[in-house]
Design a protein around this motif. Structure first.
Motif, PDB file in Angstrom:
ATOM      1  N   GLN A  33      -1.529   3.764   1.060  1.00 26.53           N
ATOM      2  CA  GLN A  33      -1.899   2.643   0.188  1.00 26.53           C
ATOM      3  C   GLN A  33      -0.631   2.132  -0.490  1.00 26.53           C
ATOM      4  O   GLN A  33       0.004   2.838  -1.273  1.00 26.53           O
ATOM      5  N   VAL A  34      -0.259   0.913  -0.185  1.00 30.85           N
ATOM      6  CA  VAL A  34       1.001   0.339  -0.674  1.00 30.85           C
ATOM      7  C   VAL A  34       0.701  -0.749  -1.691  1.00 30.85           C
ATOM      8  O   VAL A  34      -0.115  -1.642  -1.441  1.00 30.85           O
TER       9      VAL A  34
ATOM     10  N   VAL B  73      13.608 -11.372  -3.878  1.00 26.54           N
ATOM     11  CA  VAL B  73      13.450 -11.283  -2.422  1.00 26.54           C
ATOM     12  C   VAL B  73      14.707 -10.696  -1.817  1.00 26.54           C
ATOM     13  O   VAL B  73      15.810 -10.818  -2.367  1.00 26.54           O
ATOM     14  N   ALA B  74      14.546 -10.036  -0.690  1.00 30.45           N
ATOM     15  CA  ALA B  74      15.688  -9.471   0.010  1.00 30.45           C
ATOM     16  C   ALA B  74      16.478 -10.591   0.662  1.00 30.45           C
ATOM     17  O   ALA B  74      15.917 -11.589   1.117  1.00 30.45           O
TER      18      ALA B  74
ATOM     19  N   THR C 246      16.855  -5.700   6.517  1.00 26.79           N
ATOM     20  CA  THR C 246      15.489  -6.047   6.165  1.00 26.79           C
ATOM     21  C   THR C 246      14.572  -5.765   7.347  1.00 26.79           C
ATOM     22  O   THR C 246      14.803  -6.252   8.453  1.00 26.79           O
ATOM     23  N   VAL C 247      13.540  -4.972   7.134  1.00 24.79           N
ATOM     24  CA  VAL C 247      12.603  -4.606   8.195  1.00 24.79           C
ATOM     25  C   VAL C 247      11.232  -5.151   7.818  1.00 24.79           C
ATOM     26  O   VAL C 247      10.605  -4.666   6.879  1.00 24.79           O
TER      27      VAL C 247
ATOM     28  N   ILE D  24       4.227   2.797  -4.779  1.00 27.84           N
ATOM     29  CA  ILE D  24       4.553   1.482  -5.341  1.00 27.84           C
ATOM     30  C   ILE D  24       6.000   1.177  -4.969  1.00 27.84           C
ATOM     31  O   ILE D  24       6.902   1.975  -5.247  1.00 27.84           O
ATOM     32  N   VAL D  25       6.209   0.025  -4.327  1.00 24.82           N
ATOM     33  CA  VAL D  25       7.527  -0.364  -3.839  1.00 24.82           C
ATOM     34  C   VAL D  25       7.851  -1.768  -4.337  1.00 24.82           C
ATOM     35  O   VAL D  25       6.961  -2.505  -4.781  1.00 24.82           O
ATOM     36  N   PRO D  26       9.102  -2.189  -4.254  1.00 25.64           N
ATOM     37  CA  PRO D  26       9.441  -3.573  -4.617  1.00 25.64           C
ATOM     38  C   PRO D  26       8.745  -4.578  -3.716  1.00 25.64           C
ATOM     39  O   PRO D  26       8.439  -4.295  -2.550  1.00 25.64           O
ATOM     40  N   HIS D  27       8.501  -5.740  -4.258  1.00 20.78           N
ATOM     41  CA  HIS D  27       7.820  -6.795  -3.510  1.00 20.78           C
ATOM     42  C   HIS D  27       8.549  -7.094  -2.205  1.00 20.78           C
ATOM     43  O   HIS D  27       7.917  -7.316  -1.163  1.00 20.78           O
ATOM     44  N   ALA D  28       9.875  -7.095  -2.224  1.00 16.08           N
ATOM     45  CA  ALA D  28      10.650  -7.427  -1.033  1.00 16.08           C
ATOM     46  C   ALA D  28      10.543  -6.368   0.052  1.00 16.08           C
ATOM     47  O   ALA D  28      10.840  -6.643   1.214  1.00 16.08           O
ATOM     48  N   ASN D  29      10.133  -5.149  -0.281  1.00 19.75           N
ATOM     49  CA  ASN D  29      10.018  -4.062   0.690  1.00 19.75           C
ATOM     50  C   ASN D  29       8.577  -3.803   1.126  1.00 19.75           C
ATOM     51  O   ASN D  29       8.303  -2.806   1.799  1.00 19.75           O
ATOM     52  N   GLU D  30       7.646  -4.701   0.752  1.00 29.72           N
ATOM     53  CA  GLU D  30       6.227  -4.453   1.035  1.00 29.72           C
ATOM     54  C   GLU D  30       5.950  -4.349   2.526  1.00 29.72           C
ATOM     55  O   GLU D  30       5.289  -3.409   2.990  1.00 29.72           O
ATOM     56  N   ALA D  31       6.444  -5.311   3.310  1.00 26.27           N
ATOM     57  CA  ALA D  31       6.157  -5.302   4.748  1.00 26.27           C
ATOM     58  C   ALA D  31       6.701  -4.034   5.401  1.00 26.27           C
ATOM     59  O   ALA D  31       6.058  -3.454   6.289  1.00 26.27           O
ATOM     60  N   GLU D  32       7.851  -3.612   4.969  1.00 26.56           N
ATOM     61  CA  GLU D  32       8.464  -2.393   5.506  1.00 26.56           C
ATOM     62  C   GLU D  32       7.617  -1.172   5.188  1.00 26.56           C
ATOM     63  O   GLU D  32       7.363  -0.323   6.060  1.00 26.56           O
TER      64      GLU D  32
END
Length: 509
Positions: free
Chosen positions: A154-155, A181-182, A260-261, A138-146
């Motif tokens: 499973q993210v 958001v980042a 940001t990646v 489980i990661v922050p919403h802003a880091n989902e794509a990364e």
């Protein structure tokens, strides 16, 4: 439930270590204590977690709550443990599924309002979780794509702490809030740099192609306005695109640096630090949290040092070990951070402080001692690690002001580089190497790859006369193999070795 456990990741360099977060309730004086070698930012998590839990309509015990980060001997840095600490603390009340949180890795910082904020280093952290056998993070919403760049994981992207608690079985209302958001960097328009813009520097362009084909380090020396910077900034455009694994390595370094990646970029990176950069800025450093330096951000790409003689000599000499090993290890009290640093070094320097020494028709005002001192700022051991040492002259005014374009374009050069690298890849198949610049010198001096005596005779003479060290001897051999790959021949001959000798030290075979 008195004890609850979940997981987070501690980063030392690009290496991630799984940290077990244990929360335990005791009948002592009420309080909230975090143990396990946290830094100051992590030590302050208790207050952030307390407010975030309250504002998420969850409850913390009123008894003594102790959170242990295990292994206790491993230093932990930053606020990325907040989410795991909050989940384990809430789970001691029995409102969360213990099995669910025990098989999940939690990464993220908490705001006082309960929202989950982005943190740096998510990509290497998720990689570490995947290697450790975890399947859900489980990661922050802003880091989902990364995080989704890691295959097979499973993210879940979290907006609030309440949302995470609900996923683990809590009966709690989840408000519809705007996710954090980042901060997106200001994207500059990409420069369209082509070798066709370079006029009158055919020899330098050929040397640049050789450097790209073999992964060789390069030094360009010449007066201001000769086109050294222009050439160096066109090098990434003729390099092959990064493979998926290489792009992931580059993305992990960018993530550690706080960038940001969102997608994988297959363009080799180009780092060009200012000549006032310190040792720590070049190789990385920091007292508590070690940050990657320019050589790490240039991993799998180009490190370009313009006005190289203006850099601190100590900073330049710090490059010597990474140039050989392809990595950098930074030791601090209690831990060691390792970063990848397999970069291609390109240096550009003037011949003297005023820049006019040896220039036809120009007057040099530098005394001889100043010229010698300026040249000596690039130490002998550093120069010895350079494969191509090229003198670049100014272009004649008649050519510089003409409308002609160079015959070699970046597309043509890239095709030559790709063909040469493919020949090298096939030749070194079954070995640890893919580029000529990586091949062990002893391997080239022995066995079937050893050049015939008559071909290597000029190189042997240069070694006997002291014009080359053994390291320089090996580098000329590697460069000769690159010249052979560009020429499409099976093994370097007298012409290829002579060209390599000329590019190394201006020696004529």
């Amino acid at each position: 439930m008195r004890t609850a456990r979940t997981w987070a990741v501690a980063l030392t360099g690009v290496d991630g270590h799984l940290v077990e977060i244990e929360a335990d309730v005791s009948n002592q004086t009420p309080g909230f204590k975090i143990v396990g070698l946290p830094d100051k930012a992590l030590g302050e998590a208790a207050q952030r977690v307390h407010n975030a839990v309250t504002n998420a309509a969850l409850e913390l015990t009123r008894r003594r709550l102790t959170v242990n980060l295990s292994p206790a001997s491993l230093p932990k840095h930053g606020s990325g443990f907040d989410l795991g600490i909050a989940i384990s603390a809430v789970a001691t009340g029995g409102v969360l599924d213990a099995a669910s949180i025990a098989r999940t890795v939690h990464i993220g910082e908490l705001g006082l309002d309960g929202r989950v904020r982005p943190v740096p280093g998510v990509l290497p952290a998720v990689f570490a979780a995947s290697r450790a056998g975890f399947e859900r993070v489980i990661v922050p919403h802003a880091n989902e794509a990364e995080a989704r760049l890691v295959p097979g994981m499973q993210v879940r992207a979290a907006t609030t702490l309440a949302e995470v608690a609900m996923w683990h079985g809590a009966d709690v209302p989840v408000a519809d809030v705007e996710p954090v958001v980042a901060e997106a960097p200001v994207a500059a328009a990409p420069e369209m740099l082509d070798l066709a813009d370079v006029v009158g520097q055919e020899e330098a362009v050929e040397a640049l192609i050789a450097a790209a084909a073999g992964g060789h380090h390069m030094l360009m020396s010449g007066p201001p306005g000769a086109g050294k910077t222009m050439l160096a900034r066109r090098l990434p455009g003729i390099l092959p695109a990064l493979t998926e694994d290489e792009a992931l390595e580059v993305a992990a370094v960018r993530s550690l640096s706080g960038a940001t990646v969102n997608v994988l970029d297959d363009m080799p990176p180009l780092e060009a630090p200012h000549h006032s950069a310190s040792v720590a800025a070049l190789v990385g450093g920091g007292s508590r949290v070690v940050r990657p330096g320019a050589i790490v951000r240039a991993h799998r790409g180009i490190l370009f040092l313009d006005e190289a003689a203006e850099f601190s000599r100590v900073a330049l000499d710090a490059l010597r070990q990474p140039l050989e090993s392809g990595s950098i290890e930074i030791d601090r009290a209690g831990f060691r951070a390792r970063f990848p640093a397999r970069f291609q070094l390109v240096l550009a320097t003037n011949p003297c402080p005023c820049g006019n020494y040896g220039v036809r028709g120009a007057e040099c005002i530098c005394p001889p001692i100043a010229i010698r001192r300026y040249s000596a700022r690039l130490s002998g051991p550093l120069r010895d690690r350079i494969d191509i040492d090229l003198q670049v002259a100014r272009v004649a005014a008649s050519r510089a002001t003409s409308t002609e374009r160079a015959a070699m374009t970046s597309a043509d050069a890239a095709a030559q580089v790709a063909a040469a690298r493919e020949r090298a890849r096939k030749r070194w198949a079954g070995t640890p190497w893919t580029l000529n610049a990586e091949v062990a010198g002893a391997w080239l001096r022995q066995g079937d790859r050893r050049l015939p005596r008559d071909v290597r005779a000029p190189l042997d003479r240069a070694l006997e006369r002291g014009q080359l060290t053994l390291r320089g001897y090996d580098r000329v051999l590697r460069l000769a193999w690159t010249m052979a790959d560009l020429a499409g021949v099976e093994m370097p001959g007298a012409d290829e070795l002579g060209r390599a000798l000329f590019l190394k030290r201006g020696l004529i075979a």
